[in-house]
Design a protein around this motif. Structure first.
Motif, PDB file in Angstrom:
ATOM      1  N   GLY A 170      62.481 222.561 -54.019  1.00 46.45           N
ATOM      2  CA  GLY A 170      61.833 223.393 -55.131  1.00 46.45           C
ATOM      3  C   GLY A 170      62.895 223.942 -56.396  1.00 46.45           C
ATOM      4  N   ASP A 209      54.316 223.310 -62.906  1.00 44.01           N
ATOM      5  CA  ASP A 209      53.347 222.303 -62.107  1.00 44.01           C
ATOM      6  C   ASP A 209      54.328 221.283 -61.231  1.00 44.01           C
ATOM      7  OD1 ASP A 209      50.694 221.158 -62.008  1.00 44.01           O
ATOM      8  OD2 ASP A 209      51.638 219.538 -62.594  1.00 44.01           O
ATOM      9  N   GLU A 225      55.553 223.034 -58.251  1.00 47.98           N
ATOM     10  CA  GLU A 225      54.421 223.525 -57.214  1.00 47.98           C
ATOM     11  C   GLU A 225      53.729 222.357 -56.527  1.00 47.98           C
ATOM     12  OE1 GLU A 225      51.641 225.801 -55.336  1.00 47.98           O
ATOM     13  OE2 GLU A 225      53.251 226.419 -56.760  1.00 47.98           O
ATOM     14  N   ARG A 226      53.951 221.212 -57.070  1.00 42.54           N
ATOM     15  CA  ARG A 226      53.402 219.866 -56.452  1.00 42.54           C
ATOM     16  C   ARG A 226      54.441 219.700 -55.189  1.00 42.54           C
ATOM     17  NH1 ARG A 226      49.582 216.629 -59.190  1.00 42.54           N
ATOM     18  NH2 ARG A 226      48.962 217.683 -61.181  1.00 42.54           N
ATOM     19  N   ARG A 228      56.305 221.835 -53.824  1.00 43.79           N
ATOM     20  CA  ARG A 228      56.215 222.698 -52.675  1.00 43.79           C
ATOM     21  C   ARG A 228      54.893 222.350 -51.871  1.00 43.79           C
ATOM     22  NH1 ARG A 228      58.020 228.068 -56.056  1.00 43.79           N
ATOM     23  NH2 ARG A 228      60.404 227.712 -55.984  1.00 43.79           N
ATOM     24  N   GLN A 229      53.920 221.801 -52.320  1.00 47.08           N
ATOM     25  CA  GLN A 229      52.978 221.727 -51.551  1.00 47.08           C
ATOM     26  C   GLN A 229      52.955 220.458 -50.813  1.00 47.08           C
ATOM     27  OE1 GLN A 229      49.279 221.945 -54.135  1.00 47.08           O
ATOM     28  NE2 GLN A 229      49.375 224.137 -54.263  1.00 47.08           N
ATOM     29  N   SER A 230      53.244 219.443 -51.385  1.00 45.31           N
ATOM     30  CA  SER A 230      53.248 218.114 -50.885  1.00 45.31           C
ATOM     31  C   SER A 230      54.573 217.445 -50.497  1.00 45.31           C
ATOM     32  CB  SER A 230      52.570 217.250 -51.618  1.00 45.31           C
ATOM     33  OG  SER A 230      51.260 217.454 -52.170  1.00 45.31           O
TER      34      SER A 230
END
Length: 326
Positions: A48, A62, A65-66, A68-70
């Protein structure tokens, strides 16, 4: 002090060397108003962390965040757009409904980042050619004036010093001017034949030479991406450089000094067979008026004027802005 472009590349190389996955994001197209220009870059690490910028911050959020999520899952480059709809423009903070198109490239040891950095360390202007379908990268010399483009499925980005700045004099104002100019993608050369001024000069990435200023200017073959700034207050040095620079294609030629001293300088330069058109190109007093007194403020003032001229800001607007700061 590195330029933002160089800082992004160095940081990405460090992440790759440490075993992280990361991506390089490049602005390739904009419509309407957009916070960052074509060619702006950002690198994002699989944990990140980011360096650089492609927007005012909202698109970065954005992208982070993407990741960190995927995680980072791309294996080949991808073109993505932000701000196509009014809702997206509002969400991502793009003013006036602006739209921005990005190339997102997964980086690896095969991405030539280390090779690119080595060439940049030699002050080369380099074209990095990325095949969007496969991610294959090649490097090649870039001609002066080259710009970023996409053609036949290849994204070509330009890296290295886009502009040249020749500073006459190695005094304290020159040090500040060289530091900031280097961060603005100038390749800076400082010229001072006086040994007492060169002693103790240590500024990485800046070339220091001791030739006579007029010899340097002639040898440099100044073009429309070159600027010359004379800062010694010594007519025997400043005038020599200005005499040759005003005959060249340099986009900016300036000298420090008061209005009275600059009027005297113009009279002296007439004796060197400079015509009125050439003399009219001389900027002096140098810089945009900001009430500058210290060497660092003087450097900012000079670079503000260089930037305005480089970006095509009309003289009347520069004068109006200066008057507003008086």
């Amino acid at each position: 002090m590195d330029s933002i472009d160089l800082e992004v590349l160095k940081t990405a190389a460090g992440w790759i060397g440490a075993g992280h996955r990361c991506e390089l994001i490049t602005v390739i197209k904009t419509w309407g108003s957009s916070p960052r220009p074509i060619g702006a870059t950002l690198a994002i690490c699989d944990d990140g962390r980011v360096v650089g910028s492609v927007s005012g911050g909202c698109i970065e959020c954005d992208l982070i965040e993407r990741v960190r999520q995927s995680g980072i899952t791309r294996t080949v480059p991808e073109i993505v757009s932000y701000g196509i709809t009014a809702d997206e423009a509002h969400r991502f903070g793009l003013p006036c409904g602006g739209t921005i198109e990005l190339a997102i490239e997964p980086l690896s040891s095969a991405s030539t980042i280390i090779d690119l950095l080595e060439r940049l360390d030699r002050h080369e202007l380099v074209a990095r050619n990325l095949k969007l379908q496969t991610g294959e990268v090649t490097l090649s010399p870039a001609p002066a004036g080259a710009v970023q483009q996409i053609a036949d499925g290849v994204l070509t980005t330009i890296h290295g010093p886009r502009w040249r700045l020749f500073i006459i004099g190695a005094g304290q104002p020159s040090r500040f001017l060289a530091q900031v100019a280097t961060a603005m993608d100038y390749y800076v050369t400082v010229c001072d034949p006086r040994e007492e001024y060169r002693a103790g000069w240590q500024l990485p990435g800046v070339q220091l030479v001791h030739s006579m200023p007029d010899d340097l200017v002639i040898e440099a073959r100044l073009d429309h991406r070159s600027a010359v700034v004379a800062l010694t207050h010594d007519p025997k040095l400043d005038d020599l450089a200005l005499m040759e620079a005003l005959k060249s294609d340099a986009f900016y030629v300036g000298a420090i000094g008061s209005r009275v001293n600059n009027a005297k300088r113009r009279e002296r330069l007439k004796e060197f067979d400079l015509n009125d058109e050439q003399l009219a190109r001389l900027h002096g007093p140098i810089g945009i008026y900001i009430g500058s007194k210290t060497p660092s403020e003087i450097a900012i003032s000079i670079l503000a004027e260089l930037t305005a001229i480089k970006n095509g800001v009309p003289q009347q607007l520069r004068v109006k802005h200066a008057d507003g700061q008086a």
